[in-house]
Design a protein around this motif. Sequence first.
Motif, mmCIF file in Angstrom:
data_model
loop_
_atom_site.group_PDB
_atom_site.id
_atom_site.type_symbol
_atom_site.label_atom_id
_atom_site.label_comp_id
_atom_site.label_asym_id
_atom_site.label_seq_id
_atom_site.Cartn_x
_atom_site.Cartn_y
_atom_site.Cartn_z
ATOM 1 N N PRO A 14 0.840 -1.211 0.000
ATOM 2 C CA PRO A 14 0.000 0.000 0.000
ATOM 3 C C PRO A 14 0.866 1.248 0.000
ATOM 4 C CG PRO A 14 0.031 -1.017 2.169
ATOM 5 C CD PRO A 14 0.716 -1.971 1.243
ATOM 6 N N PRO A 15 0.342 2.348 -0.509
ATOM 7 C CA PRO A 15 1.172 3.566 -0.592
ATOM 8 C C PRO A 15 1.533 4.133 0.772
ATOM 9 C CG PRO A 15 -1.098 4.047 -1.151
ATOM 10 C CD PRO A 15 -1.001 2.563 -1.044
ATOM 11 N N LYS A 16 0.730 3.874 1.808
ATOM 12 C CA LYS A 16 1.003 4.385 3.142
ATOM 13 C C LYS A 16 0.726 3.288 4.167
ATOM 14 C CE LYS A 16 -0.123 9.176 1.975
ATOM 15 N NZ LYS A 16 -0.950 10.360 2.296
ATOM 16 N N ALA A 17 1.313 3.457 5.367
ATOM 17 C CA ALA A 17 1.122 2.478 6.435
ATOM 18 C C ALA A 17 -0.304 2.617 6.965
ATOM 19 C CB ALA A 17 2.150 2.691 7.532
ATOM 20 N N ALA A 18 -1.207 1.777 6.483
ATOM 21 C CA ALA A 18 -2.622 1.914 6.845
ATOM 22 C C ALA A 18 -2.854 1.573 8.306
ATOM 23 C CB ALA A 18 -3.463 1.015 5.952
ATOM 24 N N ALA A 19 -2.201 0.518 8.804
ATOM 25 C CA ALA A 19 -2.407 0.129 10.199
ATOM 26 C C ALA A 19 -1.890 1.203 11.152
ATOM 27 C CB ALA A 19 -1.723 -1.211 10.478
ATOM 28 N N TRP A 20 -0.770 1.806 10.814
ATOM 29 C CA TRP A 20 -0.218 2.841 11.684
ATOM 30 C C TRP A 20 -1.109 4.080 11.699
ATOM 31 C CZ3 TRP A 20 1.626 7.840 10.804
ATOM 32 C CH2 TRP A 20 2.315 8.412 11.877
ATOM 33 N N ARG A 21 -1.745 4.401 10.597
ATOM 34 C CA ARG A 21 -2.598 5.581 10.527
ATOM 35 C C ARG A 21 -3.899 5.379 11.295
ATOM 36 N NH1 ARG A 21 -3.469 7.934 4.719
ATOM 37 N NH2 ARG A 21 -4.116 9.687 6.005
ATOM 38 N N ARG A 22 -4.233 4.155 11.634
ATOM 39 C CA ARG A 22 -5.458 3.886 12.375
ATOM 40 C C ARG A 22 -5.258 3.949 13.887
ATOM 41 N NH1 ARG A 22 -8.628 -1.283 10.720
ATOM 42 N NH2 ARG A 22 -10.142 -0.209 12.032
ATOM 43 N N ARG A 23 -4.075 4.296 14.342
ATOM 44 C CA ARG A 23 -3.824 4.368 15.776
ATOM 45 C C ARG A 23 -4.616 5.509 16.403
ATOM 46 N NH1 ARG A 23 2.252 4.740 17.290
ATOM 47 N NH2 ARG A 23 1.328 4.470 19.355
ATOM 48 N N LEU A 24 -5.178 5.237 17.590
ATOM 49 C CA LEU A 24 -5.935 6.229 18.354
ATOM 50 C C LEU A 24 -5.265 6.363 19.717
ATOM 51 C CD1 LEU A 24 -9.566 5.096 17.476
ATOM 52 C CD2 LEU A 24 -8.340 7.058 16.539
ATOM 53 N N ILE A 25 -4.700 7.540 20.005
ATOM 54 C CA ILE A 25 -3.982 7.793 21.241
ATOM 55 C C ILE A 25 -4.858 8.677 22.121
ATOM 56 C CG2 ILE A 25 -1.860 8.633 22.285
ATOM 57 C CD1 ILE A 25 -1.492 6.230 20.450
ATOM 58 N N ALA A 26 -5.164 8.192 23.328
ATOM 59 C CA ALA A 26 -5.991 8.946 24.260
ATOM 60 C C ALA A 26 -5.174 10.043 24.936
ATOM 61 C CB ALA A 26 -6.579 8.005 25.316
ATOM 62 N N VAL A 106 -11.343 3.784 8.880
ATOM 63 C CA VAL A 106 -11.774 2.441 8.505
ATOM 64 C C VAL A 106 -10.992 2.020 7.265
ATOM 65 C CG1 VAL A 106 -14.065 2.655 9.527
ATOM 66 C CG2 VAL A 106 -13.695 3.408 7.190
ATOM 67 N N MET A 107 -10.812 0.715 7.137
ATOM 68 C CA MET A 107 -10.064 0.164 6.016
ATOM 69 C C MET A 107 -10.985 -0.031 4.816
ATOM 70 S SD MET A 107 -6.907 -0.161 6.943
ATOM 71 C CE MET A 107 -6.330 -1.268 5.672
ATOM 72 N N ILE A 108 -10.637 0.592 3.710
ATOM 73 C CA ILE A 108 -11.370 0.450 2.454
ATOM 74 C C ILE A 108 -10.351 0.193 1.356
ATOM 75 C CG2 ILE A 108 -12.870 1.574 0.776
ATOM 76 C CD1 ILE A 108 -14.149 3.113 3.017
ATOM 77 N N HIS A 109 -10.363 -1.022 0.825
ATOM 78 C CA HIS A 109 -9.449 -1.429 -0.247
ATOM 79 C C HIS A 109 -7.983 -1.186 0.153
ATOM 80 C CE1 HIS A 109 -12.862 -2.061 -2.872
ATOM 81 N NE2 HIS A 109 -13.257 -0.816 -2.671
ATOM 82 N N GLY A 110 -7.669 -1.481 1.418
ATOM 83 C CA GLY A 110 -6.297 -1.356 1.882
ATOM 84 C C GLY A 110 -5.864 0.037 2.273
ATOM 85 N N CYS A 111 -6.764 1.009 2.247
ATOM 86 C CA CYS A 111 -6.433 2.381 2.616
ATOM 87 C C CYS A 111 -7.261 2.790 3.829
ATOM 88 C CB CYS A 111 -6.694 3.343 1.456
ATOM 89 S SG CYS A 111 -5.672 3.033 -0.007
ATOM 90 N N ALA A 112 -6.648 3.564 4.718
ATOM 91 C CA ALA A 112 -7.325 4.054 5.921
ATOM 92 C C ALA A 112 -8.043 5.349 5.594
ATOM 93 C CB ALA A 112 -6.315 4.254 7.047
#
Length: 217
Positions: A14-26, A106-112
């Motif tokens: 993928p062009p960007k780290a999708a899992a890393w972009r989904r991080r939620l820090i309180a 949310v993940m859509i076709h491998g993109c966040a």
Amino acid sequence: MHNHAIFAIPGLMPPKAAAWRRRLIAPEDGSLRLLLHCGAKEDEVHYTLDIPGWRRGVIKDPTYEFVNKDIEDFWTSRPTDEMKENWPNFMKKDTKLPKHILIPRVMIHGCAILITELCDENEEEDTEETEPPEIQPPVFPGPTIGDEPEPDPEPIEPKTVYFYLDCPARTLPVGDTKVQVTINGHLRQYIVQRPDFNIHHRRGITSRYKRFKEPQQ
């Protein structure tokens, strides 16, 4: 020892780290302001928070019609509406998106993708093509008999409603908290992380304190 390095292969990564972009820090104080859904006011949205650690438990939406068989078999009773009114409800609705709020992806076709962008797409799809206005004959200036002032236009109500959590400080413990959301029967799940700050731990530093003495002049 295995080498867990990841090599980018053209066309397969993928062009960007999708899992890393989904991080939620309180926030540091343990509060949580999280956007759950944006849509119509008729949507049914419910939530649960799975609290880990020594205070382990589940915070549920009091408006959700859940059934606990263990309580029914033992107490032969169910929570009434009066009991649910005393339960805290951390979900709020507003037509404006509040500031300093966590917006999940949310993940859509491998993109966040931000969930707010999905609502924008739905609004564009709902817009219907309007017919061109009819050509009316020219109207001569000057008062005529029977003229009445035009009524003020009705205010346009915003279509998008934001459903979000607003939990006070010290709600989330240190670690990962699981947030589950049901939107019209569809389930979504997010992980919110509250980091462990060293400044919150004492670690015996007070035993090494000494009385402060003003320097002699």
